[in-house]
Design a protein around this motif. Structure first.
Motif, PDB file in Angstrom:
ATOM      1  N   HIS A  27     -15.671   1.119   1.414  1.00 24.97           N
ATOM      2  CA  HIS A  27     -14.602   2.451   1.455  1.00 24.97           C
ATOM      3  C   HIS A  27     -14.664   3.542   0.283  1.00 24.97           C
ATOM      4  O   HIS A  27     -15.285   3.161  -0.757  1.00 24.97           O
ATOM      5  N   PRO A  28     -14.477   4.578   0.553  1.00 27.84           N
ATOM      6  CA  PRO A  28     -14.664   5.545  -0.588  1.00 27.84           C
ATOM      7  C   PRO A  28     -14.014   5.158  -1.734  1.00 27.84           C
ATOM      8  O   PRO A  28     -14.549   5.210  -2.873  1.00 27.84           O
ATOM      9  N   ALA A  29     -12.845   4.430  -1.724  1.00 31.43           N
ATOM     10  CA  ALA A  29     -12.281   3.884  -3.027  1.00 31.43           C
ATOM     11  C   ALA A  29     -12.219   2.252  -2.482  1.00 31.43           C
ATOM     12  O   ALA A  29     -11.176   1.898  -2.048  1.00 31.43           O
ATOM     13  N   GLU A  30     -13.041   1.742  -3.183  1.00 26.85           N
ATOM     14  CA  GLU A  30     -13.178   0.074  -2.782  1.00 26.85           C
ATOM     15  C   GLU A  30     -12.145  -0.495  -3.841  1.00 26.85           C
ATOM     16  O   GLU A  30     -12.901  -1.407  -4.651  1.00 26.85           O
TER      17      GLU A  30
ATOM     18  N   ARG B 202      -7.324  -5.859  -1.322  1.00 26.65           N
ATOM     19  CA  ARG B 202      -8.335  -5.056  -0.675  1.00 26.65           C
ATOM     20  C   ARG B 202      -8.499  -5.820   0.771  1.00 26.65           C
ATOM     21  O   ARG B 202      -9.051  -5.280   1.799  1.00 26.65           O
ATOM     22  N   MET B 203      -8.088  -6.955   0.756  1.00 25.69           N
ATOM     23  CA  MET B 203      -8.099  -7.920   2.014  1.00 25.69           C
ATOM     24  C   MET B 203      -7.252  -7.342   3.060  1.00 25.69           C
ATOM     25  O   MET B 203      -7.436  -7.497   4.088  1.00 25.69           O
ATOM     26  N   LEU B 204      -6.207  -6.668   2.738  1.00 27.60           N
ATOM     27  CA  LEU B 204      -5.458  -5.840   3.793  1.00 27.60           C
ATOM     28  C   LEU B 204      -6.078  -4.944   4.678  1.00 27.60           C
ATOM     29  O   LEU B 204      -5.650  -4.604   5.586  1.00 27.60           O
ATOM     30  N   HIS B 205      -7.263  -4.272   4.237  1.00 29.17           N
ATOM     31  CA  HIS B 205      -8.019  -3.436   4.772  1.00 29.17           C
ATOM     32  C   HIS B 205      -8.688  -4.333   6.187  1.00 29.17           C
ATOM     33  O   HIS B 205      -8.590  -3.943   7.446  1.00 29.17           O
ATOM     34  N   GLN B 206      -9.325  -5.614   5.832  1.00 24.53           N
ATOM     35  CA  GLN B 206      -9.632  -6.379   6.940  1.00 24.53           C
ATOM     36  C   GLN B 206      -8.693  -6.684   8.041  1.00 24.53           C
ATOM     37  O   GLN B 206      -8.780  -6.840   9.186  1.00 24.53           O
TER      38      GLN B 206
ATOM     39  N   GLN C 283      -5.812   5.063   2.037  1.00 25.52           N
ATOM     40  CA  GLN C 283      -6.776   5.850   2.215  1.00 25.52           C
ATOM     41  C   GLN C 283      -7.093   6.426   3.864  1.00 25.52           C
ATOM     42  O   GLN C 283      -7.863   7.113   4.194  1.00 25.52           O
ATOM     43  N   ASP C 284      -5.962   6.269   4.653  1.00 23.01           N
ATOM     44  CA  ASP C 284      -5.831   6.846   5.926  1.00 23.01           C
ATOM     45  C   ASP C 284      -4.923   8.028   5.749  1.00 23.01           C
ATOM     46  O   ASP C 284      -3.472   7.861   5.513  1.00 23.01           O
ATOM     47  N   PRO C 285      -5.218   9.247   5.764  1.00 21.46           N
ATOM     48  CA  PRO C 285      -4.434  10.481   5.472  1.00 21.46           C
ATOM     49  C   PRO C 285      -3.356  10.483   6.626  1.00 21.46           C
ATOM     50  O   PRO C 285      -2.005  10.832   6.360  1.00 21.46           O
ATOM     51  N   LEU C 286      -3.684  10.187   7.788  1.00 27.62           N
ATOM     52  CA  LEU C 286      -2.563  10.290   8.770  1.00 27.62           C
ATOM     53  C   LEU C 286      -1.449   9.240   8.624  1.00 27.62           C
ATOM     54  O   LEU C 286      -0.176   9.704   8.732  1.00 27.62           O
ATOM     55  N   GLN C 287      -1.843   8.083   8.525  1.00 30.67           N
ATOM     56  CA  GLN C 287      -1.004   6.975   8.077  1.00 30.67           C
ATOM     57  C   GLN C 287       0.133   7.335   6.896  1.00 30.67           C
ATOM     58  O   GLN C 287       1.125   6.996   6.906  1.00 30.67           O
ATOM     59  N   MET C 288      -0.705   7.585   5.862  1.00 32.26           N
ATOM     60  CA  MET C 288       0.170   8.391   4.698  1.00 32.26           C
ATOM     61  C   MET C 288       1.227   9.532   4.993  1.00 32.26           C
ATOM     62  O   MET C 288       2.157   9.381   4.542  1.00 32.26           O
ATOM     63  N   THR C 289       0.476  10.155   5.991  1.00 31.16           N
ATOM     64  CA  THR C 289       1.545  11.241   6.196  1.00 31.16           C
ATOM     65  C   THR C 289       2.810  10.936   6.968  1.00 31.16           C
ATOM     66  O   THR C 289       3.771  11.408   6.614  1.00 31.16           O
ATOM     67  N   VAL C 290       2.418  10.167   7.996  1.00 29.01           N
ATOM     68  CA  VAL C 290       3.457   9.852   8.953  1.00 29.01           C
ATOM     69  C   VAL C 290       4.333   8.540   8.472  1.00 29.01           C
ATOM     70  O   VAL C 290       5.407   8.187   8.985  1.00 29.01           O
ATOM     71  N   GLU C 291       3.626   7.697   7.378  1.00 26.21           N
ATOM     72  CA  GLU C 291       4.302   6.512   6.858  1.00 26.21           C
ATOM     73  C   GLU C 291       4.805   5.424   8.096  1.00 26.21           C
ATOM     74  O   GLU C 291       5.433   4.924   7.704  1.00 26.21           O
ATOM     75  N   LYS C 292       3.886   5.387   9.025  1.00 31.63           N
ATOM     76  CA  LYS C 292       3.928   4.667  10.149  1.00 31.63           C
ATOM     77  C   LYS C 292       3.213   3.206   9.600  1.00 31.63           C
ATOM     78  O   LYS C 292       1.933   3.312   9.828  1.00 31.63           O
ATOM     79  N   ALA C 293       4.033   2.196   9.381  1.00 29.26           N
ATOM     80  CA  ALA C 293       3.078   1.048   8.826  1.00 29.26           C
ATOM     81  C   ALA C 293       2.351   0.219   9.892  1.00 29.26           C
ATOM     82  O   ALA C 293       2.869   0.358  11.016  1.00 29.26           O
ATOM     83  N   THR C 294       1.559  -0.559   9.601  1.00 26.10           N
ATOM     84  CA  THR C 294       0.735  -1.459  10.651  1.00 26.10           C
ATOM     85  C   THR C 294       1.469  -2.857  10.321  1.00 26.10           C
ATOM     86  O   THR C 294       1.428  -3.288   9.309  1.00 26.10           O
TER      87      THR C 294
ATOM     88  N   GLY D 263       0.874  -1.167   0.101  1.00 33.18           N
ATOM     89  CA  GLY D 263       0.045  -0.297  -0.057  1.00 33.18           C
ATOM     90  C   GLY D 263       1.020   1.240   0.045  1.00 33.18           C
ATOM     91  O   GLY D 263       1.852   1.397  -0.578  1.00 33.18           O
ATOM     92  N   GLY D 264       0.366   2.009   0.884  1.00 33.05           N
ATOM     93  CA  GLY D 264       1.244   3.522   0.920  1.00 33.05           C
ATOM     94  C   GLY D 264       1.510   4.138  -0.407  1.00 33.05           C
ATOM     95  O   GLY D 264       0.738   3.999  -1.469  1.00 33.05           O
ATOM     96  N   TRP D 265       2.678   5.241  -0.266  1.00 31.33           N
ATOM     97  CA  TRP D 265       2.825   5.776  -1.639  1.00 31.33           C
ATOM     98  C   TRP D 265       3.319   4.955  -2.668  1.00 31.33           C
ATOM     99  O   TRP D 265       3.171   5.269  -3.867  1.00 31.33           O
ATOM    100  N   GLY D 266       4.045   3.672  -2.452  1.00 31.04           N
ATOM    101  CA  GLY D 266       4.281   2.965  -3.435  1.00 31.04           C
ATOM    102  C   GLY D 266       3.116   2.546  -4.524  1.00 31.04           C
ATOM    103  O   GLY D 266       3.210   2.737  -5.670  1.00 31.04           O
ATOM    104  N   SER D 267       2.028   2.172  -3.682  1.00 32.04           N
ATOM    105  CA  SER D 267       0.702   1.988  -4.389  1.00 32.04           C
ATOM    106  C   SER D 267       0.197   2.781  -5.203  1.00 32.04           C
ATOM    107  O   SER D 267      -0.271   2.890  -6.489  1.00 32.04           O
ATOM    108  N   VAL D 268       0.390   4.026  -4.583  1.00 30.95           N
ATOM    109  CA  VAL D 268      -0.194   5.409  -5.338  1.00 30.95           C
ATOM    110  C   VAL D 268       0.492   5.727  -6.548  1.00 30.95           C
ATOM    111  O   VAL D 268       0.279   5.975  -7.489  1.00 30.95           O
ATOM    112  N   LYS D 269       1.855   5.765  -6.359  1.00 29.68           N
ATOM    113  CA  LYS D 269       2.980   6.046  -7.419  1.00 29.68           C
ATOM    114  C   LYS D 269       2.734   4.938  -8.547  1.00 29.68           C
ATOM    115  O   LYS D 269       2.846   5.254 -10.018  1.00 29.68           O
ATOM    116  N   SER D 270       2.484   3.685  -8.117  1.00 27.70           N
ATOM    117  CA  SER D 270       2.137   2.966  -9.360  1.00 27.70           C
ATOM    118  C   SER D 270       1.256   3.078 -10.214  1.00 27.70           C
ATOM    119  O   SER D 270       0.944   2.764 -11.361  1.00 27.70           O
ATOM    120  N   LEU D 271       0.011   3.406  -9.556  1.00 23.81           N
ATOM    121  CA  LEU D 271      -1.186   3.893 -10.291  1.00 23.81           C
ATOM    122  C   LEU D 271      -0.992   4.908 -11.056  1.00 23.81           C
ATOM    123  O   LEU D 271      -1.547   5.181 -12.280  1.00 23.81           O
TER     124      LEU D 271
END
Length: 767
Positions: free
Chosen positions: A63-66, A229-233, A262-273, A15-23
């Motif tokens: 989610h807003p983007a499912e 998408r399973m990663l959300h669950q 889709q989590d602005p805070l997590q994308m900002t701090v880039e702290k992974a779960t 996920g994260g910025w790697g996914s966004v950049k790929s798209l």
């Protein structure tokens, strides 16, 4: 493909910025119009369209983007602005196009016209739909008059429930059950194993169970690439305290850590779960031993508790009331030696006991798995041993617990539900006889492996392909490509060009169809189709985009026209009415399967899906004994045991879905610009005297005197178990012998292919 491949180490999360950049890169490179990007908001929504790639569940509250990275790529890929017009085929011979790779073939764009192969010029040439159906019908009638069993009706996992129902009926009216499908190549081991063990051929888990599970055990599944998408669950489960334990030969990033785009805070701090609390790199084919080792630790804990005067840790009430064979399995587990379990699993005893510790301290446990379990010689047994482990503590038929096979293609499970099956006992033949006034064939048909054998030995004369890339997906590619042109008739229904279309029978047609994302306009207006997801829920799907060409037919219409061209009229089979209004097809599905599809048309757009009844959820076991049955494995290894022979696993890239290659950037594995790589650990490289970036070949180890070889593989050091190797699918499929398949299910054993390395050149400069 890059002229200079880059091999790096990717340190980011899934996920994260790697996914966004790929798209963003995909959208820019492929000139996606704004209308396509806006359409992503409809993907996997109750009133939108079902993703054309994976079959993961669609939540009631999306989610807003499912959509995930690969789901968006699939939509972009289908709605490409590029077109494979008749002019393309006029410029290039088929022989020339055989030199193109998978990516280049599909990048030519959407097919726009029905095409006929002209062997005299080696070109596809434009034809009319009328001429295509006329000649195909003539050939099918001639073959049917000789022997209807010499025709194969293959279905990929993409076709809708409506199309699949019509296609299966057409095959049976024609006179056979030759309905192999993509399930034969992946989860048939599930269908066979679960049916024997618990009486239903699909999983028992719903999406809601992820909200209450205490623990999840993953085996041979890579959600980061195959069902993101399973990663959300999984992330939500971890955040509320659930524990995830993973057994997989490779460390797949999606099961390590995830940043929610889709989590602005997590994308900002880039702290992974952190997803998995334990990650055990089991040897390829070592899952039976690993699971039995966990069961042994559980039984030993039970012995200790009983010795202390406790009640034990097994669910004895469940075992007594609901199961058969528990004592035999417990005795089998007790008899296993820890040293042997360690050797076969490739794991230390401590790993298995630590995993068992999580199992023992959890009240609701899921077993989640993918093709890492099913694609082995003992794939069926591996699935059944995982069920055994769950049953020891009653983890079937209660909230948050159960068995969860993660299916691949978007409707592969649904196709089986509505009759795409080569096994006659899986289909309500008497009901079909009653509804359509004909005598259905009662003899089992051909599976995928059987069909391949028939093509090679000459007993199959015609192949009708409803989607997919059959020749690229199956084993024994060299022999298959050699014998394919000997067939009398080949017909391929497709949206885009692939390698399977470059090998043709004496009469051959390429028929272009609408994609699921496109508006399907028929006589009564825009149509809706339906799919079944991995959790046995049905969903409606409406296309949103204008078709790629005005000359495209829908899949239901193509099936109907094929049927009309080769079958005698049957007043009870209203092909034209079905094409005009797909809701009438759904009425027919409901009439055939009333217990599964009650009020189908009214309920198909239910948020979260219309649930198919799953008896196991109510602890109803439709087995011969009427109980859930413990099954004993015949060996601890699901693979082979040969000293000095590597176990090759075929792998998917982050930049592909099944045989569709979107690009050459496998971000998670750090491979960019090539797919011709061989993953080995450094200890194995040192043992074999092979250096990083050396170019080698692989040869299959077999005594059948058939040469199977793959050249041009660049060695990449990777964290992979001793004695194992990895290479990309479908490039490595040619190394898999046709007889190398799972017992009972005939699923190709693509996760443990016996190979040896052949040195071919001096090492290149290490990158």
């Amino acid at each position: 493909m890059s002229e200079v491949p880059k091999i790096t180490t990717y340190t980011g999360a899934a996920g994260g910025w790697g996914s966004v950049k790929s798209l963003m890169r995909q959208a820019k490179q492929n000139k996606r119009p704004a209308s396509v990007i806006r359409g992503l908001a409809l993907q996997n929504k109750p009133d939108g369209f079902a993703c054309v790639s994976c079959a993961w569940a669609k939540p009631a509250k999306p989610h807003p983007a499912e959509f995930c990275e690969n789901g968006a790529k699939a939509t972009f890929w289908e709605l490409t602005p590029d077109r494979a017009t008749p002019a393309l085929f006029a410029r290039h011979t088929v022989e020339e196009m055989k030199g193109w790779d998978d990516y280049t073939l599909e990048r030519t764009g959407r097919l726009t016209h029905p095409m006929r192969y002209d062997a005299a010029t080696d070109h596809y040439v434009e034809t009319t739909w009328e001429e295509a159906f006329r000649e195909i019908g003539r050939e099918l009638k001639a073959i049917r008059a000789e022997d209807p069993k010499r025709t194969v009706f293959y279905a990929s996992g993409r076709a809708s429930l409506e199309t699949s129902y019509m296609y299966a009926l057409m095959a049976r009216l024609y006179g056979n059950n030759n309905l192999p499908d993509s399930s034969n190549m992946c989860h048939e081991s599930t269908s066979v194993g679960l049916a024997e063990s618990i009486g239903q051929p699909v999983g028992s888990v719903r999406l809601s169970d992820f909200e209450t599970a205490d623990a999840m055990f993953f085996f041979g599944q890579n959600p980061g690439s195959n069902s993101p998408r399973m990663l959300h669950q999984l992330q939500e489960a971890v955040k509320r305290g659930a524990r995830i334990v993973t057994f997989n030969p490779l460390r797949e990033r999606g099961l390590e850590r995830f940043v929610n785009p889709q989590d602005p805070l997590q994308m900002t701090v880039e702290k992974a779960t952190e997803i998995s609390c334990q990650y055990h790199q089991v040897k390829a084919g070592g899952d039976i031993a690993a699971i039995v080792g966990m069961a042994k630790a559980v039984i030993e804990a039970d012995d200790v508790d009983l010795a202390k005067g406790g009640y034990g840790v097994l669910d004895r009430d469940f075992l007594a009331e609901h199961t058969q064979g528990a004592e035999a399995f417990i005795d089998y587990v007790r008899a296993q030696d820890w040293a042997e379990l360690e050797r076969e699993s490739g794991l230390p005893r401590s790993a298995m006991t630590e995993a068992a510790g999580v199992y023992l301290t959890s009240k609701a446990v899921m077993g989640i798995y993918g093709m890492g379990l099913t694609q082995h010689r003992r794939g069926v047994e591996t699935v059944q041993v995982l069920v055994n482990l769950l049953m020891l503590r009653g983890n079937l038929g209660r909230d948050g617990a159960g068995i969860c096979p993660v299916r691949g293609h978007s409707n592969v499970q649904g196709q089986r539900t509505v009759g795409i099956a080569e096994k006659a006992h899986l289909v309500p033949l008497d009901r079909l006889k009653e509804l359509y006034d004909f005598e259905p064939p009662r003899e089992d048909g051909l599976s995928t492996v059987d069909a391949c054998e028939g093509i090679i030995n000459g007993t199959v004369e015609a192949f009708i392909g409803l989607g997919g890339n059959f020749l690229r997906a199956v084993p024994e590619q060299r022999l298959m490509e050699e014998h394919w042109p000997k067939m009398r008739l080949t017909v391929q229904v497709a949206t885009k060009l692939n390698r399977g279309h470059l090998f043709n029978g004496r009469v051959a047609y390429l028929l272009p169809c609408l994609g699921r994302t496109e508006i399907d306009q028929q006589a009564t207006g825009p149509q809706t189709v339906s799919m079944e997801d991995s959790t046995a829920c049905f969903h409606g799907s409406r296309g949103f985009h204008e078709p790629a060409s005005p000359h495209l037919f829908s899949e239901p219409r193509i099936v109907a026209e094929l049927a009309k061209s080769c079958l005698e009229p049957n007043a009870k089979v209203p092909w034209d009415e079905w094409v005009a209004d797909y809701s009438i097809v759904r009425n027919a599905i409901e009439a055939t399967y009333p217990d599964l599809f009650r009020e189908f048309n009214a309920r198909m757009h239910t948020p979260g899906g219309m649930e198919k009844p799953l008896p196991v959820r109510a602890r109803i076991w439709k087995t011969e004994s009427g109980k859930a049955e413990f099954k004993l494995p015949s060996a601890l290894s699901a693979s082979f045991a040969e000293e000095g022979v590597l176990r090759l696993m075929t792998l998917r890239s982050n930049d592909q879905f099944n045989t569709t290659v979107y690009g050459y950037d496998d971000r998670f594995r750090g491979v960019d610009g090539t797919r011709m790589v061989l993953f080995l650990n450094r200890a194995e490289m040192a043992k074999l005297g092979i250096r990083e970036a050396e170019i080698v070949a692989l040869e299959t180890v077999a005594d059948d005197k058939i040469e199977r070889r793959l050249d041009g593989l660049r060695v990449v050091p990777y964290d992979i178990p001793d004695g194992c190797a990895g290479a990309y699918y479908p490039e490595a499929n040619g190394l898999i012998p046709l007889w190398q398949h799972a017992e009972k299910s005939k699923v190709p054993a693509a996760k443990s292919v016996p190979v040896r390395i052949v040195r071919t050149s001096a090492p290149t400069t290490t990158v």
